[in-house]
Design a protein around this motif. Structure first.
Motif: not given
Length: 218
Positions: A73-75, A77, A90-92, A94
């Motif tokens: 996953g990547l957060n 921003t 911020t969007e996660h 997956a």
């Protein structure tokens, strides 16, 4: 089975050398685009574990076996645009990245190699370029970087410096993605834990992974 063995005469069987092939991307470009100054919405990002298929991996490393995949996953921003009120938060995501494990010929009959992919930004070209430059500046401070330029077909790429036993990492600006990997098998006749072997893995393997990804991310 790619393990050290004994012949009937008692002589040891040699492990075959690791062969490196060329990129053979399939499926065509994904055509991912977004509006100026914005990141692509997370629900439109590709599943990174589908960006390098088993067939594409075997085109690069014909002896690869027992391939496994694990999403990463990547957060992300997104800085708000105060003039338009768009963005922010911020969007996660997956499945922005993927860890691929596999086996190459070696003395030990077990997975011994890995390639990881991480898509860091799918965005307006200026925004993707900014994310690339920021990542490059951080990596240069940590351990130094090697400029690769446009050699592999991207707008620009750099890698970590090859060191003995290192996990080689390459970052490219076209989308903006990274790939990194390692093997304990001997590639190009070099000691698997030498700086020369790390450099060979970058030049012979990761270069072809990058070319495969570029065909889809461009």
């Amino acid at each position: 089975m790619t393990v050290t063995c004994l012949t009937l005469a008692g002589a040891a069987c040699s492990v075959p050398p690791v062969e490196a092939g060329s990129a053979r991307p399939t499926g065509g470009a994904l055509g991912l685009r977004t509006e100026p100054g914005r990141y692509l919405q997370g629900d439109r990002w590709p599943d990174a574990c589908r960006l390098l298929t088993d067939g594409e991996l075997k085109a690069i490393l014909p002896q690869a076996e027992e391939v496994s995949r694990k999403p990463r996953g990547l957060n992300l921003t997104d800085i708000p645009d105060f003039l338009t009120g768009k963005g922010g938060g911020t969007e996660h995501i997956a499945k922005a990245g993927c860890d691929l494990g596999f086996k190459l010929p070696d003395d030990y009959d077990a997975p011994n190699s890995a390639i990881s992919i991480m898509v860091n930004a799918i965005a307006d070209p200026a925004l993707a370029a900014k994310a690339y430059r920021q990542g490059k500046a951080q990596d240069d401070k940590i351990g130094g970087v090697v400029e690769l330029g446009k050699e592999w077909g991207a707008k620009e790429c750099y890698s970590s410096k090859p060191t003995a036993g290192s996990q080689m990492r390459v970052s490219c600006h076209t989308g903006h993605f990274e790939t990194w990997g390692h093997t304990s098998a001997e590639l190009a006749g070099a000691d698997a834990y030498s700086a020369a072997s790390s450099e060979a893995f970058r030049d012979k393997v990761l270069s072809q992974v990058v070319r495969t990804l570029l065909a889809k991310m461009a």
